[in-house]
Design an enzyme around this catalytic site. Structure first.
Site: not given
Length: 552
Positions: A208, A260
Site C-alpha cells: 500500500d 501501489e
C-alpha cells in the site's frame, strides 16, 4: 529466458483481488470473513485464476476499512481467527493457487501500541516511530501546522495532539499516523512482520502507497506549481529503503511484490521495478485506471488516450522491467460502469471485451471480485448511503462548507466512489444476493443482483464468467500473451483498439470495438483463425462492443 525476459511465475499468473468485508459472510453478522472466502475457493479455482490477493485482514478499528492497522500479527475479529487464516491459506495451496496479502507500512492505526506509546511524551521510547513536529506561528500569532500538506481524505495532513502540543503527520485519515522510516527500528519492525507472514506461507505482498515511506524531514511547503503526490512518492531515501527491504527480506523468499505507486510516472517506473535494481517486481501505475478522472471529478476519456498510455508503458518498460494490467480495484468504480457500457444491451459484451483486453495486454493482469460476472456501479442516492471515509470527509469539507453543491457532489460521487467496488459480492438471487443471512449487510447490495449473480453466470455457457474462464485458459496456454512483443496497429482510431502480440512465429491480433456501432476492420487484420470472440460476427467488421482474438 523467453524473448529476452527472465521467466517468473508471477509474470505468467493472473491475480484476483478479494475484498474480505464484501466477499462472503459465513456467520450471519453482515460482514464478509475468512471462512466465507474459504468456502468459495472452488469457484475461483474453476474460474482459472492463479493468485489471490487478500485486501487487509489485520486487526483494525476500521477508520479506513482495514488500512488502519492496530496489530499486524492478528486477524480482524470480524474476519475470524488466525486459524481461519491458516485454513484459508491451506485451502488456496491445496488447489494449486497462491496467496498474497496487503502490506500497509506507510502508516498504522492511532490505536496501534506503537502510537499509543509515542503520543505519551516527547521522551517516550516510541516517540521517533512516527513523524512529530512543532507547529509554526502564523501572522496573527496563531499556531499553524508544520507545513501545508493536505490529507488524501480532506483537510490538513497534520493533527495537533494536546498531550505534547506537537503535530503528527497523517497523509491519510487522522487515525492513520505515518511511520518514520528514517528510524532503523521502524524498518526492522516492518521487516520482521513481513517475515512473519512469509514464514507462514504467503507468496508475497501488495504494498500500500509504498513510494510514500520516505519523507523530506524538513517538510517544506508544497509550492503552487508542485504536486504533493509526486513529492510524497519521491522521498530522498525511497530506493535505499526498498533495496534494504529486498536484501533483508524479499530476496530470501520465492515471493512476488507489487507496489501501489501513486505519484510515480510511467517513465520513472523502472527505477522501482528493474530487476537489476533489486527493489520491487512491479507497481500499479494509475494513469489508466484514473484516465476518467480530473482530480476527484469524473471526466470523459477517449480510446486514443488509453492506447497512448499502454504505448508509453511498452516503451518505458524494457526487458528487465514488468508491468501490471488493471482497470479496477477496491479504490475505483466498477470496471464495466467506468470503462465499458453497463446498459442492459451492452453490459455483457462490454464486460467480455474488457476482460479480453486485460488478459491479452503486456503485463500481469489483475481482476477484481465481481468483474468476472459483470457487476456494475450501485445506484446510491444520498450521502447517508455511502460508507467510505473519503466520500464522507469530502462531503463535510466541500458541501457543508458551501464550496460545492450537494447535487453536483452526489452526481460526481455516483460515478467515482470507491463504495461501488465494495458492495457485497452477488452470489445468487436469494436475499442479499447470498452474501449474508443477516437482515442487513454492512453495505447495501446492488439491487440488480437478481439478474447479475454468480450462480446464474456459472450456469450460463455464454456468461461473462464462462467467457473469462475460456480467456484464462487461452492465456495460460499462449506464451505470446505473456512474453510476446506488443504493437498498436491503429493508435489514432477513435473506437477500435487493434494490437498484436508476437512471440517468434506466433502472432495474435486482438480487435476490440469500444462503441455501440458496427465498425469495419482494416483488411490487414480481417483475416486469420478466430481463437476466441465474444459475439458471432463477420471477419470484415466488429459489432458494437465486439472483441476478437485472431491467430494471424
Amino acid at each position: 529466458m523467453m524473448n529476452g525476459y527472465v521467466r517468473q511465475w508471477w509474470k505468467e499468473a493472473v491475480v484476483y483481488q478479494i475484498y474480505p468485508r464484501s466477499f462472503q459472510d459465513s456467520n450471519g453478522d453482515g460482514i464478509g470473513d475468512l471462512p466465507g472466502i474459504t468456502s468459495r475457493l472452488d469457484y475461483l479455482k474453476e474460474l482459472g485464476v492463479d493468485v489471490l490477493w487478500l485486501s487487509p485482514h489485520y486487526d483494525s478499528p476500521n477508520a479506513d476499512n482495514g488500512y488502519d492497522i492496530r496489530d499486524y500479527r492478528k486477524v480482524m475479529h470480524e474476519f475470524g481467527t488466525m486459524q481461519d487464516f491458516d485454513d484459508l491459506l491451506a485451502g488456496v495451496k491445496s488447489r494449486g493457487m497462491r496467496l498474497i496479502v496487503d502490506l500497509v507500512a506507510n502508516h498504522t492505526s492511532d490505536e496501534h501500541a506503537w502510537f499509543v506509546e509515542s503520543r505519551k511524551s516527547k521522551e517516550n521510547a516510541f516517540r521517533d516511530y512516527y513523524l512529530w513536529r512543532p507547529g509554526k506561528v502564523g501572522p496573527a500569532g496563531e499556531l499553524l501546522p508544520p507545513n501545508n500538506f493536505g490529507s488524501a481524505f480532506s483537510g490538513s495532513a497534520w493533527t495537533l495532539d494536546p498531550v505534547t502540543g506537537e503535530y503528527y503527520l497523517h497523509l491519510f485519515a487522522q487515525k492513520q499516523p505515518d511511520l518514520n522510516w528514517d528510524n532503523p527500528q521502524v524498518r526492522e519492525e516492518v521487516y520482521d512482520l513481513m517475515r512473519f507472514w512469509l514464514d507462514k506461507g504467503v507468496n508475497g505482498f501488495r504494498m500500500d502507497v509504498i513510494p510514500f515511506i520516505s519523507k523530506d524531514a524538513a517538510f517544506p511547503d508544497v509550492l503552487p506549481h508542485e504536486s504533493q503526490v509526486h513529492i510524497n512518492a519521491n522521498g530522498p531515501h525511497l530506493h535505499e529503503y526498498l533495496r534494504e527491504m529486498n536484501d533483508r527480506v524479499l530476496s530470501h523468499y520465492d515471493c512476488m511484490t507489487v507496489g501501489e505507486a501513486h505519484g510515480i510516472t510511467i517513465e520513472d517506473t523502472p527505477q522501482l521495478v528493474d530487476e537489476r535494481r533489486h527493489e520491487l517486481n512491479m507497481i500499479f501505475n494509475f494513469d489508466t485506471v484514473r484516465l476518467n478522472r480530473d482530480g476527484r471529478n469524473w471526466r470523459q476519456w477517449s480510446l486514443p488516450e488509453l492506447k497512448a498510455i499502454y504505448a508509453r508503458q511498452d516503451v518505458a518498460l524494457g526487458k528487465h522491467s514488468w508491468n501490471t494490467i488493471f482497470l479496477a480495484n477496491h479504490d475505483n468504480p466498477r470496471l464495466v460502469s467506468a470503462f465499458g457500457d453497463d446498459s442492459p444491451e451492452f453490459r455483457v459484451p462490454s464486460a467480455k471485451l474488457l476482460a479480453t483486453m486485460l488478459l491479452t495486454l503486456k503485463g500481469t493482469p489483475y481482476l477484481y471480485q465481481g468483474d468476472e460476472i459483470g457487476m456494475t456501479n450501485h445506484p446510491f442516492q444520498s450521502i447517508e448511503e455511502y460508507e467510505d471515509i473519503e466520500a464522507k470527509n469530502a462531503w463535510k469539507h466541500d458541501v457543508l462548507t458551501g464550496r460545492e453543491s450537494a447535487d453536483h457532489y452526489l452526481a460526481n460521487l455516483g460515478k467515482v466512489s470507491r463504495d461501488h467496488a465494495r458492495t457485497p459480492m452477488q452470489w445468487d438471487s436469494s436475499a442479499n444476493a447470498g452474501f449474508t443471512t443477516a437482515s442487513k449487510p454492512w453495505l447495501a447490495v446492488n439491487p440488480n443482483f437478481q439478474g447479475i449473480n454468480a450462480a446464474q453466470a456459472v450456469a450460463d455457457p455464454n456468461s461473462v464468467y464462462r467467457y473469462t474462464q475460456r480467456l484464462l485458459a487461452l492465456r495460460q496456454s499462449t506464451r505470446a500473451f505473456v512474453y510476446g512483443d506488443y504493437e498498436d496497429l491503429a493508435p489514432g482510431h477513435p473506437s477500435l483498439f487493434l494490437y498484436a502480440r508476437t512471440l517468434g512465429d506466433e502472432r495474435y491480433v486482438i480487435a476490440l470495438n469500444f462503441s455501440r456501432e458496427r465498425v469495419a476492420l482494416p483488411e490487414s487484420v480481417a483475416t486469420g483463425r478466430v481463437a476466441l470472440s465474444n459475439l458471432e460476427g463477420t471477419l470484415s467488421e466488429l459489432k458494437g462492443w465486439e472483441a476478437r482474438i485472431v491467430l494471424a
